[in-house]
Write an enzyme that holds these catalytic residues in place. Structure first.
Site, short mmCIF file in Angstrom:
data_model
loop_
_atom_site.label_atom_id
_atom_site.label_comp_id
_atom_site.label_asym_id
_atom_site.label_seq_id
_atom_site.Cartn_x
_atom_site.Cartn_y
_atom_site.Cartn_z
CB SER A 55 -75.74 31.28 -1.38
OG SER A 55 -76.87 32.11 -1.16
N GLY A 92 -75.10 32.49 -5.67
CA GLY A 92 -75.37 33.49 -6.70
C GLY A 92 -76.19 32.97 -7.86
CG ASN A 120 -79.68 34.93 -6.06
OD1 ASN A 120 -79.61 35.67 -5.09
ND2 ASN A 120 -78.98 33.81 -6.14
CG ASP A 203 -74.54 37.40 5.60
OD1 ASP A 203 -75.43 36.95 6.34
OD2 ASP A 203 -74.00 36.72 4.71
CG HIS A 206 -75.87 33.51 3.29
ND1 HIS A 206 -75.26 34.72 3.05
CD2 HIS A 206 -76.20 32.99 2.09
CE1 HIS A 206 -75.22 34.93 1.74
NE2 HIS A 206 -75.78 33.89 1.14
#
Length: 235
Positions: A55, A92, A120, A203, A206
């Site tokens: 991402s 992801g 991740n 969030d 990012h």
């Protein structure tokens, strides 16, 4: 520095759980056609630089032209260098997913391949041996399919929530892979961005457009000399 590390830790721990947002691309199901990237036919006489990642590369939450691959493309154009940028980021994505997807994105010739994966894996506490094997397999696939392609590896770091040893070894594996494979290394993709509230979206994960601009500035001094070198002759 400790407050920054703490905030960065909280932000990064949320990364693995944000894959169902509306703007997030889903990983392709087995046997399905992978989602379309921003790839376009390469104009005659131009070489391709492909950004392959998750991402962060995909530019989650910002406009395509605000993500760091597009900003690198603007710098390339300003410098008069003959490259077309392809953003092959997939939100992801893990190294295992990248390993299964890399052959698909290499259907067109690639001069420079920027590999940004592993974050991740680390956030999910996956075995580092698997992460290393998957990254190595991606590197091997690129070299096998396109021996003249130059590979740039983007380093990543994770907080010590899963243990200091795990975090230390995770950080180190990028440098080790770069040395073993003679790759160009970006030591830490999010240098100066991770954990900085004003450079991340609501969030806390990012980068904002301003954060992406800083990421591009981190990458450019490492990438620019490579772009200015003559392309290796095909073997």
């Amino acid at each position: 520095m400790k407050p920054v590390l703490s905030l960065f830790s909280c932000c990064l721990l949320m990364l693995a759980s944000c894959n169902s947002e509306p703007k997030t691309a889903e990983a392709p199901a087995t046997g399905a056609t992978p989602p379309t990237t921003t790839a376009a036919p390469t104009p005659a006489g131009k070489q391709t630089i492909l950004f392959f990642g998750n991402s962060l590369t995909a530019g989650y939450g910002v406009e395509p032209e605000e993500a760091f691959p597009a900003l690198i493309g603007q710098k390339i154009d300003s410098a008069g260098l003959g490259y077309t940028v392809v953003n092959a980021g997939l939100s992801g994505e893990t190294t295992a997913g990248g390993r299964s997807r890399v052959g698909w994105v290499l259907r067109q010739p690639v001069s420079i391949f920027v590999l940004e994966l592993g974050g991740n894996d680390g956030l999910r506490g996956l075995p580092l041996t698997d992460t290393r094997k998957n990254l190595q397999a991606i590197i091997d696939t690129v070299r096998r399919r396109s021996p003249q392609t130059r590979i740039v590896l983007a380093g990543m770091q994770i907080p010590p929530n899963l243990g200091v040893d795990y975090a230390t070894q995770f950080k180190a594996l990028y440098g080790e892979l770069a040395r073993q494979n003679q790759l160009v290394l970006i030591p830490f993709l999010l240098e100066g961005v991770g954990g900085v509230t004003k450079l991340n979206q609501q969030d806390g994960i990012h980068p904002t457009p301003a954060g992406h601009r800083l990421v591009a500035r981190t990458i450019w001094p490492i990438l620019q000399p490579l772009l200015q070198q003559p392309a290796p002759a095909s073997k």
